[in-house]
Design a protein around this motif. Sequence first.
Motif, PDB file in Angstrom:
ATOM      1  N   VAL A 154     -38.187 -69.914  -7.876  1.00 15.26           N
ATOM      2  CA  VAL A 154     -36.789 -69.834  -8.297  1.00 15.26           C
ATOM      3  C   VAL A 154     -36.790 -69.001  -9.582  1.00 15.26           C
ATOM      4  O   VAL A 154     -37.581 -69.262 -10.488  1.00 15.26           O
ATOM      5  CB  VAL A 154     -36.246 -71.256  -8.564  1.00 15.26           C
ATOM      6  N   VAL A 155     -35.929 -67.961  -9.634  1.00 12.93           N
ATOM      7  CA  VAL A 155     -35.896 -67.127 -10.845  1.00 12.93           C
ATOM      8  C   VAL A 155     -34.476 -67.001 -11.381  1.00 12.93           C
ATOM      9  O   VAL A 155     -33.505 -67.158 -10.635  1.00 12.93           O
ATOM     10  CB  VAL A 155     -36.479 -65.705 -10.594  1.00 12.93           C
ATOM     11  N   GLY A 156     -34.367 -66.729 -12.655  1.00 15.23           N
ATOM     12  CA  GLY A 156     -33.058 -66.548 -13.268  1.00 15.23           C
ATOM     13  C   GLY A 156     -33.163 -66.511 -14.771  1.00 15.23           C
ATOM     14  O   GLY A 156     -34.241 -66.298 -15.331  1.00 15.23           O
ATOM     15  N   THR A 157     -32.023 -66.729 -15.432  1.00 19.66           N
ATOM     16  CA  THR A 157     -32.035 -66.789 -16.894  1.00 19.66           C
ATOM     17  C   THR A 157     -31.552 -68.170 -17.313  1.00 19.66           C
ATOM     18  O   THR A 157     -30.815 -68.823 -16.580  1.00 19.66           O
ATOM     19  CB  THR A 157     -31.117 -65.727 -17.516  1.00 19.66           C
ATOM     20  N   ALA A 158     -31.984 -68.603 -18.475  1.00 20.74           N
ATOM     21  CA  ALA A 158     -31.562 -69.904 -18.990  1.00 20.74           C
ATOM     22  C   ALA A 158     -31.566 -69.831 -20.504  1.00 20.74           C
ATOM     23  O   ALA A 158     -31.977 -68.818 -21.090  1.00 20.74           O
ATOM     24  CB  ALA A 158     -32.510 -70.998 -18.506  1.00 20.74           C
ATOM     25  N   ARG A 159     -31.084 -70.920 -21.119  1.00 20.65           N
ATOM     26  CA  ARG A 159     -31.161 -71.003 -22.570  1.00 20.65           C
ATOM     27  C   ARG A 159     -32.028 -72.191 -22.938  1.00 20.65           C
ATOM     28  O   ARG A 159     -32.036 -73.204 -22.234  1.00 20.65           O
ATOM     29  CB  ARG A 159     -29.765 -71.206 -23.169  1.00 20.65           C
ATOM     30  N   ILE A 160     -32.717 -72.044 -24.062  1.00 15.44           N
ATOM     31  CA  ILE A 160     -33.471 -73.165 -24.605  1.00 15.44           C
ATOM     32  C   ILE A 160     -33.198 -73.162 -26.101  1.00 15.44           C
ATOM     33  O   ILE A 160     -33.491 -72.173 -26.782  1.00 15.44           O
ATOM     34  CB  ILE A 160     -34.975 -73.105 -24.225  1.00 15.44           C
ATOM     35  N   ALA A 161     -32.593 -74.258 -26.584  1.00 16.16           N
ATOM     36  CA  ALA A 161     -32.064 -74.309 -27.956  1.00 16.16           C
ATOM     37  C   ALA A 161     -31.264 -73.044 -28.230  1.00 16.16           C
ATOM     38  O   ALA A 161     -31.401 -72.385 -29.257  1.00 16.16           O
ATOM     39  CB  ALA A 161     -33.185 -74.480 -28.971  1.00 16.16           C
ATOM     40  N   ASN A 162     -30.458 -72.691 -27.231  1.00 16.13           N
ATOM     41  CA  ASN A 162     -29.540 -71.557 -27.310  1.00 16.13           C
ATOM     42  C   ASN A 162     -30.186 -70.170 -27.240  1.00 16.13           C
ATOM     43  O   ASN A 162     -29.494 -69.167 -27.282  1.00 16.13           O
ATOM     44  CB  ASN A 162     -28.680 -71.654 -28.570  1.00 16.13           C
ATOM     45  N   GLN A 163     -31.498 -70.122 -27.142  1.00 16.55           N
ATOM     46  CA  GLN A 163     -32.178 -68.831 -27.015  1.00 16.55           C
ATOM     47  C   GLN A 163     -32.268 -68.456 -25.537  1.00 16.55           C
ATOM     48  O   GLN A 163     -32.743 -69.245 -24.712  1.00 16.55           O
ATOM     49  CB  GLN A 163     -33.578 -68.935 -27.634  1.00 16.55           C
ATOM     50  N   LYS A 164     -31.804 -67.244 -25.202  1.00 18.51           N
ATOM     51  CA  LYS A 164     -31.848 -66.790 -23.812  1.00 18.51           C
ATOM     52  C   LYS A 164     -33.285 -66.459 -23.392  1.00 18.51           C
ATOM     53  O   LYS A 164     -34.015 -65.810 -24.138  1.00 18.51           O
ATOM     54  CB  LYS A 164     -31.007 -65.521 -23.657  1.00 18.51           C
ATOM     55  N   VAL A 165     -33.672 -66.910 -22.230  1.00 16.49           N
ATOM     56  CA  VAL A 165     -34.997 -66.565 -21.701  1.00 16.49           C
ATOM     57  C   VAL A 165     -34.897 -66.164 -20.228  1.00 16.49           C
ATOM     58  O   VAL A 165     -33.961 -66.574 -19.535  1.00 16.49           O
ATOM     59  CB  VAL A 165     -36.003 -67.746 -21.817  1.00 16.49           C
ATOM     60  N   ALA A 166     -35.838 -65.353 -19.787  1.00 14.54           N
ATOM     61  CA  ALA A 166     -35.985 -65.068 -18.359  1.00 14.54           C
ATOM     62  C   ALA A 166     -37.009 -66.057 -17.819  1.00 14.54           C
ATOM     63  O   ALA A 166     -38.010 -66.352 -18.471  1.00 14.54           O
ATOM     64  CB  ALA A 166     -36.460 -63.640 -18.159  1.00 14.54           C
ATOM     65  N   LEU A 167     -36.712 -66.571 -16.621  1.00 15.30           N
ATOM     66  CA  LEU A 167     -37.456 -67.729 -16.151  1.00 15.30           C
ATOM     67  C   LEU A 167     -37.863 -67.581 -14.679  1.00 15.30           C
ATOM     68  O   LEU A 167     -37.057 -67.156 -13.852  1.00 15.30           O
ATOM     69  CB  LEU A 167     -36.506 -68.923 -16.312  1.00 15.30           C
ATOM     70  N   ALA A 168     -39.102 -67.909 -14.373  1.00 10.16           N
ATOM     71  CA  ALA A 168     -39.520 -68.032 -12.971  1.00 10.16           C
ATOM     72  C   ALA A 168     -40.242 -69.362 -12.842  1.00 10.16           C
ATOM     73  O   ALA A 168     -41.103 -69.688 -13.666  1.00 10.16           O
ATOM     74  CB  ALA A 168     -40.447 -66.886 -12.579  1.00 10.16           C
ATOM     75  N   ILE A 169     -39.854 -70.147 -11.837  1.00 14.72           N
ATOM     76  CA  ILE A 169     -40.483 -71.446 -11.650  1.00 14.72           C
ATOM     77  C   ILE A 169     -40.939 -71.571 -10.202  1.00 14.72           C
ATOM     78  O   ILE A 169     -40.130 -71.515  -9.275  1.00 14.72           O
ATOM     79  CB  ILE A 169     -39.507 -72.584 -12.000  1.00 14.72           C
ATOM     80  N   MET A 170     -42.232 -71.705 -10.019  1.00 12.34           N
ATOM     81  CA  MET A 170     -42.748 -71.849  -8.654  1.00 12.34           C
ATOM     82  C   MET A 170     -42.632 -73.311  -8.223  1.00 12.34           C
ATOM     83  O   MET A 170     -42.675 -74.218  -9.047  1.00 12.34           O
ATOM     84  CB  MET A 170     -44.196 -71.379  -8.577  1.00 12.34           C
ATOM     85  N   ASP A 171     -42.479 -73.490  -6.930  1.00 11.66           N
ATOM     86  CA  ASP A 171     -42.303 -74.834  -6.388  1.00 11.66           C
ATOM     87  C   ASP A 171     -43.319 -75.015  -5.270  1.00 11.66           C
ATOM     88  O   ASP A 171     -43.207 -74.411  -4.201  1.00 11.66           O
ATOM     89  CB  ASP A 171     -40.870 -74.969  -5.861  1.00 11.66           C
ATOM     90  N   SER A 172     -44.320 -75.841  -5.529  1.00 14.35           N
ATOM     91  CA  SER A 172     -45.436 -75.923  -4.580  1.00 14.35           C
ATOM     92  C   SER A 172     -45.065 -76.671  -3.303  1.00 14.35           C
ATOM     93  O   SER A 172     -45.844 -76.685  -2.356  1.00 14.35           O
ATOM     94  CB  SER A 172     -46.647 -76.571  -5.244  1.00 14.35           C
ATOM     95  N   ARG A 173     -43.866 -77.275  -3.255  1.00 12.78           N
ATOM     96  CA  ARG A 173     -43.482 -77.922  -2.001  1.00 12.78           C
ATOM     97  C   ARG A 173     -43.241 -76.892  -0.896  1.00 12.78           C
ATOM     98  O   ARG A 173     -43.353 -77.188   0.279  1.00 12.78           O
ATOM     99  CB  ARG A 173     -42.196 -78.749  -2.188  1.00 12.78           C
ATOM    100  N   PHE A 174     -42.871 -75.671  -1.289  1.00  9.65           N
ATOM    101  CA  PHE A 174     -42.572 -74.646  -0.297  1.00  9.65           C
ATOM    102  C   PHE A 174     -43.861 -73.916   0.075  1.00  9.65           C
ATOM    103  O   PHE A 174     -44.357 -73.086  -0.659  1.00  9.65           O
ATOM    104  CB  PHE A 174     -41.535 -73.650  -0.833  1.00  9.65           C
ATOM    105  N   MET A 175     -44.411 -74.248   1.210  1.00 10.43           N
ATOM    106  CA  MET A 175     -45.619 -73.625   1.753  1.00 10.43           C
ATOM    107  C   MET A 175     -46.717 -73.491   0.696  1.00 10.43           C
ATOM    108  O   MET A 175     -47.259 -72.416   0.473  1.00 10.43           O
ATOM    109  CB  MET A 175     -45.274 -72.254   2.331  1.00 10.43           C
ATOM    110  N   MET A 176     -46.991 -74.591   0.007  1.00  7.86           N
ATOM    111  CA  MET A 176     -48.017 -74.663  -1.042  1.00  7.86           C
ATOM    112  C   MET A 176     -47.796 -73.645  -2.169  1.00  7.86           C
ATOM    113  O   MET A 176     -48.742 -73.227  -2.841  1.00  7.86           O
ATOM    114  CB  MET A 176     -49.422 -74.459  -0.447  1.00  7.86           C
TER     115      MET A 176
END
Lengths: 266, 292
Positions: B118-140
């Motif tokens: 899953v990829v996108g942008t998010a904020r952390i303590a209001n700081q914008k970041v680009a984010l990719a999060i892998m999910d091992s439930r989907f075909m390992m």
Amino acid sequence: MKNLSAWERITIARSQNRLKALDLIPYLFDHFVEFHGDRLYGDDRALVGGLGSFEGQAVTVLAQSKGRNLEENLSCNFGMLHPEGYRKAMRLAKQAEKFNRPIITIIDTAGAYPGKEAEERGQAEAIAQCLRLFAQIKVPVIAMVLSEGGSGGALALSVANKIYMLENAVYSILSPEGFASILWKDETRAKEAAELMECTAFDLHAKAFIDRIIEEADQGLEANPLHSIVQIKDAIRQDLSALKKMKLNVMLEQRYQKFRKMGSQL
Amino acid sequence: MNVNLPFHKRKERLNLFQTLFGKKKNIKVSSSEMNIEMCPHCSTAIESQALKAQQYVCAQCNHHFPLSAYERIDAHFDADSFIEIYAKANSNQLSSFPDYLNKLTKYKKQTDLNEAVVVGTARIANQKVALAIMDSRFMMGSMGQIVGEKITRIIELADRRKYPLIIFTASGGARMQEGILSLVQMAKTSAALERFHQNKGLYISILTHPTTGGVSASFAMLGDIIVAEPKALIGFAGRRVIEKTLQEQLPEDFQSAEFLKAKGFVDKIVHRGSLRTFLIQILKLHSTEVKV
């Protein structure tokens, strides 16, 4: 020889008699001098690196080396690199960049060595750094798959402007044995797996992974190596000449785009 | 494992988690409001609500339960700040490999995801970041062309917008059904990271259980800062392959996050509960004016 099955080609590519990198180097390069060691841990005999002359032009050669007999294979670990092999390749690639000479890699490995010490010394990190370094190294890189291109261990030395493959060489994401073992939990079905894997030079040319197929003589590479050597020399001569005419950023962009375009649809 | 889901869905997901990650144990789920989950590591029974409040970390033995990509976003980033991109990209048309389409369909149903990242942008303590999060439930969490492309595009986005890049890895490696075009994603993502690196982008790599094969041997190991979750399995070759090659048993902690740290390949092991604070601290220390 175009009608062989994938498994038949795998058998040829893996055969003990087949020409190895150390046999090929004297045909292609004059005055070859081997350099040793990664300056960090040791000297990996599965990666032969050094300096030679290709038709009068200095080049850095990085070759994955399999043995021709058991004794040689014990010394070079059957062509399976440890992290220090990849780190030696990186050291010599940076040296090539410093002295502005092209890099020619020869690929022949079943894969990076799956061993305890290889893990302890960071096999994954070494391969990752290799991939990253070759993506932007500021000299032309040509990779040639001599026989076996196995997985990330082969890919680490394949980030090149041009990739050639010998007609009976194979290149795949994992070994057919590993493939069969995951797919059917049965290693003995490797032959069947091989046909599904699209791992021959012709498959990979169709997928635009490789740029040239080097034909092998009907009587076999080892019986008539010159048949292939002439083509390899022609290819290197043409490609190096074209790559050297490019501006540096154009040459780097060509290499970058070669990989950027693969599987780029969403 | 969102407790707002209906009971049967929750149970389904728990079972899936167990089959994918846990030792095979029956999960005791009573029909009352009290739902109990078993820690696969120390067998402590934990009430679901409590487990959620602990960010799915066992208070007894510190075992980090696997999290889905969206659970990680909820756990570490500012509420409602995540904007997903390329959510619909899927691999249906990419390979005619036998049974591949069926497998993809099955995993889509089981996970509600279209792919293993899953990829996108998010904020952390209001700081914008680009984010990719892998999910091992989907075909390992295997990396095919779509996974590689989504990761490459989020690297390129981070480069264009000058955002810090954070990638959570969880993967068994390259996806064999897509053959060579899976393998080359290692080179593609590494090349994109090298450009990001040359343009001085900050990349924090967070290794979660399991990070192996082609993912560990590419973007996972290329972070400016490499963080791992406690006890996460991290390595190149699989344990069984190594044991078979060497004909010997490997020590239990082999390829654990702690092992990698001791060998010098991980900067820091961060407990899930501290990760948000850690990330905020690192981001602040990389901003032009440090106000920690």
